[in-house]
Write a protein that holds these residues in place. Sequence first.
Motif, PDB file in Angstrom:
ATOM      1  N   THR A  62     -27.615  38.066  47.681  1.00  0.00           N
ATOM      2  CA  THR A  62     -27.829  39.479  47.381  1.00  0.00           C
ATOM      3  C   THR A  62     -26.504  40.227  47.256  1.00  0.00           C
ATOM      4  O   THR A  62     -26.372  41.149  46.445  1.00  0.00           O
ATOM      5  CB  THR A  62     -28.688  40.122  48.487  1.00  0.00           C
ATOM      6  N   CYS A  63     -25.528  39.830  48.053  1.00  0.00           N
ATOM      7  CA  CYS A  63     -24.222  40.504  48.045  1.00  0.00           C
ATOM      8  C   CYS A  63     -23.420  40.242  46.772  1.00  0.00           C
ATOM      9  O   CYS A  63     -22.364  40.838  46.569  1.00  0.00           O
ATOM     10  CB  CYS A  63     -23.398  40.066  49.254  1.00  0.00           C
ATOM     11  N   MET A  64     -23.930  39.371  45.904  1.00  0.00           N
ATOM     12  CA  MET A  64     -23.212  39.017  44.687  1.00  0.00           C
ATOM     13  C   MET A  64     -23.663  39.814  43.472  1.00  0.00           C
ATOM     14  O   MET A  64     -23.171  39.588  42.364  1.00  0.00           O
ATOM     15  CB  MET A  64     -23.394  37.516  44.397  1.00  0.00           C
ATOM     16  N   VAL A  65     -24.616  40.752  43.650  1.00  0.00           N
ATOM     17  CA  VAL A  65     -25.095  41.557  42.520  1.00  0.00           C
ATOM     18  C   VAL A  65     -25.059  43.033  42.884  1.00  0.00           C
ATOM     19  O   VAL A  65     -25.127  43.397  44.060  1.00  0.00           O
ATOM     20  CB  VAL A  65     -26.529  41.163  42.108  1.00  0.00           C
ATOM     21  N   HIS A  66     -24.944  43.882  41.881  1.00  0.00           N
ATOM     22  CA  HIS A  66     -25.051  45.319  42.104  1.00  0.00           C
ATOM     23  C   HIS A  66     -26.508  45.676  42.369  1.00  0.00           C
ATOM     24  O   HIS A  66     -27.430  45.098  41.788  1.00  0.00           O
ATOM     25  CB  HIS A  66     -24.552  46.100  40.889  1.00  0.00           C
ATOM     26  N   GLY A  67     -26.715  46.662  43.231  1.00  0.00           N
ATOM     27  CA  GLY A  67     -28.060  47.035  43.616  1.00  0.00           C
ATOM     28  C   GLY A  67     -28.640  46.013  44.571  1.00  0.00           C
ATOM     29  O   GLY A  67     -27.985  45.039  44.950  1.00  0.00           O
ATOM     30  N   ALA A  68     -29.878  46.226  44.959  1.00  0.00           N
ATOM     31  CA  ALA A  68     -30.519  45.292  45.885  1.00  0.00           C
ATOM     32  C   ALA A  68     -30.815  43.954  45.224  1.00  0.00           C
ATOM     33  O   ALA A  68     -30.637  42.902  45.833  1.00  0.00           O
ATOM     34  CB  ALA A  68     -31.806  45.915  46.446  1.00  0.00           C
ATOM     35  N   PHE A  69     -31.282  44.001  43.950  1.00  0.00           N
ATOM     36  CA  PHE A  69     -31.581  42.742  43.259  1.00  0.00           C
ATOM     37  C   PHE A  69     -31.477  42.907  41.746  1.00  0.00           C
ATOM     38  O   PHE A  69     -32.122  42.191  40.987  1.00  0.00           O
ATOM     39  CB  PHE A  69     -32.980  42.238  43.636  1.00  0.00           C
ATOM     40  N   GLY A  70     -30.648  43.851  41.299  1.00  0.00           N
ATOM     41  CA  GLY A  70     -30.487  44.046  39.857  1.00  0.00           C
ATOM     42  C   GLY A  70     -31.542  44.991  39.284  1.00  0.00           C
ATOM     43  O   GLY A  70     -31.965  45.930  39.941  1.00  0.00           O
ATOM     44  N   TYR A  71     -31.929  44.738  38.031  1.00  0.00           N
ATOM     45  CA  TYR A  71     -32.928  45.539  37.303  1.00  0.00           C
ATOM     46  C   TYR A  71     -32.537  47.023  37.206  1.00  0.00           C
ATOM     47  O   TYR A  71     -33.312  47.904  37.556  1.00  0.00           O
ATOM     48  CB  TYR A  71     -34.311  45.394  37.939  1.00  0.00           C
ATOM     49  N   PRO A  72     -31.330  47.318  36.711  1.00  0.00           N
ATOM     50  CA  PRO A  72     -30.907  48.718  36.608  1.00  0.00           C
ATOM     51  C   PRO A  72     -31.478  49.419  35.388  1.00  0.00           C
ATOM     52  O   PRO A  72     -31.951  48.778  34.442  1.00  0.00           O
ATOM     53  CB  PRO A  72     -29.385  48.585  36.488  1.00  0.00           C
ATOM     54  N   THR A  73     -31.412  50.731  35.422  1.00  0.00           N
ATOM     55  CA  THR A  73     -31.684  51.550  34.249  1.00  0.00           C
ATOM     56  C   THR A  73     -30.692  52.703  34.280  1.00  0.00           C
ATOM     57  O   THR A  73     -30.082  52.979  35.321  1.00  0.00           O
ATOM     58  CB  THR A  73     -33.129  52.076  34.242  1.00  0.00           C
ATOM     59  N   SER A  74     -30.506  53.367  33.139  1.00  0.00           N
ATOM     60  CA  SER A  74     -29.537  54.467  33.075  1.00  0.00           C
ATOM     61  C   SER A  74     -30.009  55.653  33.899  1.00  0.00           C
ATOM     62  O   SER A  74     -31.200  55.960  33.945  1.00  0.00           O
ATOM     63  CB  SER A  74     -29.345  54.908  31.615  1.00  0.00           C
ATOM     64  N   LEU A  75     -29.056  56.311  34.542  1.00  0.00           N
ATOM     65  CA  LEU A  75     -29.386  57.519  35.297  1.00  0.00           C
ATOM     66  C   LEU A  75     -29.810  58.636  34.324  1.00  0.00           C
ATOM     67  O   LEU A  75     -29.233  58.764  33.244  1.00  0.00           O
ATOM     68  CB  LEU A  75     -28.158  57.998  36.095  1.00  0.00           C
ATOM     69  N   HIS A 112     -23.691  56.677  40.768  1.00  0.00           N
ATOM     70  CA  HIS A 112     -23.198  57.617  39.760  1.00  0.00           C
ATOM     71  C   HIS A 112     -21.946  57.113  39.068  1.00  0.00           C
ATOM     72  O   HIS A 112     -21.744  57.390  37.879  1.00  0.00           O
ATOM     73  CB  HIS A 112     -22.953  58.990  40.406  1.00  0.00           C
ATOM     74  N   TYR A 113     -21.109  56.374  39.773  1.00  0.00           N
ATOM     75  CA  TYR A 113     -19.874  55.899  39.140  1.00  0.00           C
ATOM     76  C   TYR A 113     -20.154  54.810  38.109  1.00  0.00           C
ATOM     77  O   TYR A 113     -19.330  54.534  37.242  1.00  0.00           O
ATOM     78  CB  TYR A 113     -18.882  55.403  40.199  1.00  0.00           C
ATOM     79  N   LEU A 114     -21.341  54.188  38.184  1.00  0.00           N
ATOM     80  CA  LEU A 114     -21.750  53.213  37.177  1.00  0.00           C
ATOM     81  C   LEU A 114     -22.688  53.830  36.139  1.00  0.00           C
ATOM     82  O   LEU A 114     -22.916  53.244  35.079  1.00  0.00           O
ATOM     83  CB  LEU A 114     -22.475  52.029  37.836  1.00  0.00           C
ATOM     84  N   GLY A 115     -23.258  55.003  36.476  1.00  0.00           N
ATOM     85  CA  GLY A 115     -24.239  55.618  35.591  1.00  0.00           C
ATOM     86  C   GLY A 115     -25.556  54.872  35.583  1.00  0.00           C
ATOM     87  O   GLY A 115     -26.310  54.932  34.602  1.00  0.00           O
ATOM     88  N   LEU A 116     -25.844  54.164  36.690  1.00  0.00           N
ATOM     89  CA  LEU A 116     -27.038  53.327  36.747  1.00  0.00           C
ATOM     90  C   LEU A 116     -27.874  53.613  37.992  1.00  0.00           C
ATOM     91  O   LEU A 116     -27.351  54.043  39.023  1.00  0.00           O
ATOM     92  CB  LEU A 116     -26.643  51.846  36.744  1.00  0.00           C
ATOM     93  N   MET A 117     -29.156  53.332  37.861  1.00  0.00           N
ATOM     94  CA  MET A 117     -30.102  53.482  38.953  1.00  0.00           C
ATOM     95  C   MET A 117     -30.802  52.132  39.154  1.00  0.00           C
ATOM     96  O   MET A 117     -31.265  51.510  38.194  1.00  0.00           O
ATOM     97  CB  MET A 117     -31.119  54.573  38.586  1.00  0.00           C
ATOM     98  N   PHE A 118     -30.847  51.673  40.413  1.00  0.00           N
ATOM     99  CA  PHE A 118     -31.423  50.384  40.733  1.00  0.00           C
ATOM    100  C   PHE A 118     -32.663  50.557  41.622  1.00  0.00           C
ATOM    101  O   PHE A 118     -32.700  51.459  42.464  1.00  0.00           O
ATOM    102  CB  PHE A 118     -30.414  49.517  41.495  1.00  0.00           C
ATOM    103  N   PRO A 119     -33.661  49.683  41.482  1.00  0.00           N
ATOM    104  CA  PRO A 119     -34.805  49.736  42.385  1.00  0.00           C
ATOM    105  C   PRO A 119     -34.396  49.308  43.786  1.00  0.00           C
ATOM    106  O   PRO A 119     -33.552  48.424  43.959  1.00  0.00           O
ATOM    107  CB  PRO A 119     -35.797  48.746  41.772  1.00  0.00           C
ATOM    108  N   GLY A 120     -34.986  49.959  44.804  1.00  0.00           N
ATOM    109  CA  GLY A 120     -34.659  49.619  46.182  1.00  0.00           C
ATOM    110  C   GLY A 120     -35.692  50.149  47.154  1.00  0.00           C
ATOM    111  O   GLY A 120     -36.817  50.487  46.778  1.00  0.00           O
ATOM    112  N   GLY A 121     -35.291  50.251  48.412  1.00  0.00           N
ATOM    113  CA  GLY A 121     -36.198  50.624  49.493  1.00  0.00           C
ATOM    114  C   GLY A 121     -36.548  49.388  50.306  1.00  0.00           C
ATOM    115  O   GLY A 121     -36.829  48.325  49.745  1.00  0.00           O
ATOM    116  N   GLN A 122     -36.512  49.501  51.625  1.00  0.00           N
ATOM    117  CA  GLN A 122     -36.682  48.326  52.481  1.00  0.00           C
ATOM    118  C   GLN A 122     -37.974  47.560  52.201  1.00  0.00           C
ATOM    119  O   GLN A 122     -37.963  46.334  52.053  1.00  0.00           O
ATOM    120  CB  GLN A 122     -36.635  48.749  53.955  1.00  0.00           C
TER     121      GLN A 122
END
Length: 277
Positions: A264-277, A15-25
């Motif tokens: 992986t620790c060098m990018v936001h989210g698990a692997f990038g590919y964000p979209t707006s919340l 929420h502080y970035l206003g972004l949603m990233f793909p994830g899940g183990q």
Amino acid sequence: MRVVGIGDNVADCYHYLGLMFPGGQAFNFSAYCQMNGVESAYIGVFGSDDAGCHLVSVANQLGIDISHCRYAEGENGKAIIDLKNGDRVFVCSNRGGVLKGHPLTLTKEDLEYLKSFDLLHTSNNSYFDQQLVRIKDLPILKSYDFSRSWEDEKRTYEICRWIDFGFISCSGFEKADILKQLTLMHTWGCKVCVATMGEFGSIAITENEACSFQPEVVDALDTLGAGDSYAAGFLMQWLRQNDSSMHRKLEACLREGAKLAAQTCMVHGAFGYPTSL
């Protein structure tokens, strides 16, 4: 070489970035393998909301085979993420969204399809434990990420009977206690048991071999997905490695897991590919 992740997919909401990233183990596992040149598939349940649509779009962009996925009306899996000094913190989640109400039940077609893979990976958040007995006779390797659920001894005992690889998260535990837990899991049936210990590295044991690895410490931007990428790196190396020495094989797998986790620790989210919340 073909791998498949089965289980959870999650939209990680910053929420502080206003972004949603793909994830899940399970979804992350398939994504990391596909992004590193290994043909990958994913089987899970997508919700009908914007989050579910975004995850489907990312899977298609990456070329992940999602032909055996299910779709359900309702909210996709979501988690609210915060960062504290680069370390990801889960604030809350909807516990898998539609997956919780529509857990995967493998069909005959699914089971036949799974025979075409070399390895299957699932997790403690995938609502898949009851299906493990149904895949026990498949001629492929089975892997399970316990995360911190390994502390539930009864559940861990039940799962270890069906898997070849087990990954546990052990940051903050003493090394002697970790080795004891890995040994216990091995006696319960898990063939290769791996523990990650954050900045203190990782340990793996098999029947007659134990190996540890201490990676270089990185200044993490975001640790989300580090455990999933570690498992992906370890397992991809296992499939590629033909070394007759089990110690060298384990060492190479630990090294590759740590290498991918550090990236992986060098990018936001698990692997990038964000979209707006």
